[in-house]
Design an enzyme around this catalytic site. Structure first.
Site, short mmCIF file in Angstrom:
data_model
loop_
_atom_site.label_atom_id
_atom_site.label_comp_id
_atom_site.label_asym_id
_atom_site.label_seq_id
_atom_site.Cartn_x
_atom_site.Cartn_y
_atom_site.Cartn_z
N ASP A 13 0.81 -1.22 0.00
CA ASP A 13 0.00 0.00 0.00
C ASP A 13 0.84 1.27 0.00
OD1 ASP A 13 -2.25 -1.65 0.11
OD2 ASP A 13 -2.25 -1.64 2.30
N GLU A 14 2.01 1.21 -0.60
CA GLU A 14 2.92 2.36 -0.59
C GLU A 14 2.52 3.42 -1.60
OE1 GLU A 14 3.85 -0.81 -1.16
OE2 GLU A 14 5.32 -1.43 0.35
N LYS A 16 1.96 2.14 -5.07
CA LYS A 16 2.47 1.55 -6.32
C LYS A 16 1.55 1.86 -7.49
CE LYS A 16 2.33 -2.47 -4.31
NZ LYS A 16 2.04 -2.06 -2.92
N GLY A 40 -4.65 -4.18 -3.82
CA GLY A 40 -5.61 -3.13 -4.15
C GLY A 40 -4.80 -1.90 -4.52
N HIS A 41 -4.78 -1.56 -5.80
CA HIS A 41 -3.95 -0.47 -6.28
C HIS A 41 -4.84 0.70 -6.72
CE1 HIS A 41 -0.38 -3.41 -7.15
NE2 HIS A 41 -0.79 -3.41 -5.91
N ARG A 145 2.24 -28.86 -6.77
CA ARG A 145 1.95 -29.49 -8.08
C ARG A 145 0.56 -30.10 -8.12
NH1 ARG A 145 7.39 -32.58 -7.26
NH2 ARG A 145 6.41 -32.50 -5.23
N GLN A 226 1.90 -6.11 -3.22
CA GLN A 226 2.36 -6.23 -1.83
C GLN A 226 3.67 -5.43 -1.64
OE1 GLN A 226 1.27 -9.61 -3.37
NE2 GLN A 226 -0.61 -8.58 -2.88
N GLY A 304 -10.78 -3.06 3.33
CA GLY A 304 -11.32 -1.94 4.10
C GLY A 304 -10.87 -1.93 5.56
N LYS A 333 2.99 10.30 -0.15
CA LYS A 333 2.20 10.76 1.00
C LYS A 333 2.94 11.76 1.89
CE LYS A 333 -1.47 8.04 1.71
NZ LYS A 333 -2.40 6.99 2.09
#
Ligand code: GDP
Ligand code: IMO
Ligand code: MG
Length: 431
Positions: A13-14, A16, A40-41, A145, A226, A304, A333
């Protein structure tokens, strides 16, 4: 032509999605290479917000090839919802054929989600805090496998045979070990074969496609999901996800070799957040933590859930520089820190086994790590209007200079708001 990998340098969540959307203007193809719809982008373009879970974040730029690489685990139902949503908003990928899905991607089926949730609830306090999307169980099947790949999924005979062969064993585990209801293979086939039919035209041999792009001098942008500290090898194990989130994952997850990569940009917030359980040395439960949560609107883009918040951690960033081979950092941010009297960066930890300048190897040292901080003067005015580094308040510039010194890599991009335009590009890796 340069190709660039974007990776999360923290716990996800940086920002990306925002950076990939911005860089997509200069790229020809955008490739997701690992993870699934645990991601979630968020993209904000002309004030309109788009959250993507599987489709690469270059999708809002017409004419760019979007690729879901073999390292991604795909939930067909979620992908179709995302495609239909975009179509409603005027971006019709069915018509434009602007998406390619690797035929080697593993498919998430309903029993994977069932197993994910059942395992978490059985573990109680020891749970990982997963997104419940079936990511772990699907990667377990892949490595064990036992999985289903797109190539078989879109061939009805193969798909039916897979379900006939594999459901029995899974039902034993679901009913006898996890105490869940059995799955009905016939029902899954009926529902999911309709998804397979709709997705079939997108399914491609993507290594061949990407190799052709590379050979014809196309610029490729790899979109990590991630973050480094959630990597299955290099993260805060076992509180990690089940894939290689580091830059090396771009190779195994796309089918292009390491010689195809020119730049690796790590994305970091100006502070730190984490969703789910696991160690987080700089976590704050005081008023500063509340400030970051509120001003940063720190709620997960997928589940959320509130994100845990804390100061920036240079021990974590130095680790990210090392294991990804970062050539640059993007710091997002910066606007969220405005209004704090002072800001801090962790530069080392005091752990139960002594002082550490590198990340601990054992979980107990992670959990017992007390950050050693450097303190900086804060900034009261918001930097949101700045479009050049020189327009930023002096305190922000000193903060960024110190991040560069502590990590040894240049800060090539700064983000001062969620919007695409609220960005300062200092160096363009595609130039
Ligand atoms: P990702 O998973 O790395 O793509 O990040 P997410 O989209 O999950 O979370 C990042 C959040 O921060 C999103 O809501 C973005 O719109 C938002 N964001 C990105 N950059 C900035 C910024 O510079 N300032 C602010 N205030 N918000 C930002
Ligand atoms: P993006 O790409 C933040 C976290 C979960 C949990 C752990 C394992 O948006 O940065 P999983 O469902 O993957 O088995 O959960 O990983 N997690 C994320 N945290 N951002 C993400 O993705 C994440 N994807 C997984 O919260 O702690
Ligand atoms: Mg996210």
């Amino acid at each position: 032509m340069p190709s660039v990998v974007i990776v999360g340098a923290q716990w996800g969540d940086e920002g990306k999605g925002k950076v990939v959307d911005l860089y997509s203007e200069w790229a020809d193809a955008v490739v997701r290479y690992q993870g699934g719809n645990n991601a979630g982008h968020t993209l904000v373009v002309n004030g309109e917000k788009t959250v993507l879970h599987l489709i690469p974040s270059g999708v809002l730029h017409p004419g760019k090839l979007c690729v879901i690489g073999n390292g991604v685990v795909v939930d067909p139902k979620v992908l179709l919802v995302e495609l239909d949503e975009l179509k409603k908003r005027g971006r019709d990928l069915f018509k434009d054929r602007a998406l390619s899905i690797s035929d080697q991607c593993h498919v998430i089926l309903p029993f994977h989600q069932e197993m994910d949730k059942a395992k978490e609830s059985l573990q109680g306090a020891g749970k990982i805090g997963t997104t419940g999307r079936g990511i772990g169980p699907t990667y377990i099947d892949k490595i064990g496998r036992e999985g289903l790949r797109m190539a078989e999924f879109v061939r009805p005979k193969e798909f039916r045979e897979f379900l006939e062969k594999k459901c029995d064993y899974r039902n034993q585990i679901l009913t006898k070990v996890l105490g869940r209801p059995a799955i009905d293979a016939k029902k899954i086939f009926e529902e999911y074969s309709t998804y397979a039919e709709r997705l079939q035209p997108f399914v491609t041999n993507t290594p061949v496609l990407l190799d052709k792009s590379r050979r014809s001098n196309k610029r490729i942008l790899f979109e990590g999901a991630q973050g480094t500290l959630l990597d299955v090898d290099h993260g805060t194990y076992p509180f990690v996800t089940s894939s290689s989130t580091v830059a090396g994952g771009a190779c195994t997850g796309s089918g292009l070799g390491p010689t195809s990569i020119d730049h690796v940009i790590g994305i970091s917030k100006a502070y730190t957040t984490r969703v789910g359980e696991g160690p987080f040395p700089t976590e704050l439960s005081d008023d500063v933590g509340k400030h970051l949560s509120k001003e940063g609107n720190e709620f997960g883009a997928t589940t959320g859930r509130p994100r845990r918040c804390g100061w920036l951690d240079a021990v974590v960033l130095r680790h990210a520089v090392r294991v990804n081979g970062l050539t640059g950092l993007a710091v997002t941010k910066l606007d969220v820190l405005a209004g704090l009297k002072e800001v801090k960066i962790a530069v080392a930890y005091e752990t139960p086994e002594g002082k550490a300048e590198d990340v601990p190897s054992v979980l107990s040292n992670w959990q017992g790590a007390k950050p050693v901080y450097e303190t900086f003067e804060g900034w009261s005015e918001t930097p949101r209007k700045a479009r050049q580094f020189s327009e930023l308040p002096g305190a922000v510039r000193r903060f960024i200079d110190r991040i560069e010194e502590l990590t040894g890599v240049p800060v090539v991009l700064l983000s001062v708001g969620p919007g695409r335009e609220e960005t300062i590009v200092r160096e363009n890796p595609f130039a």
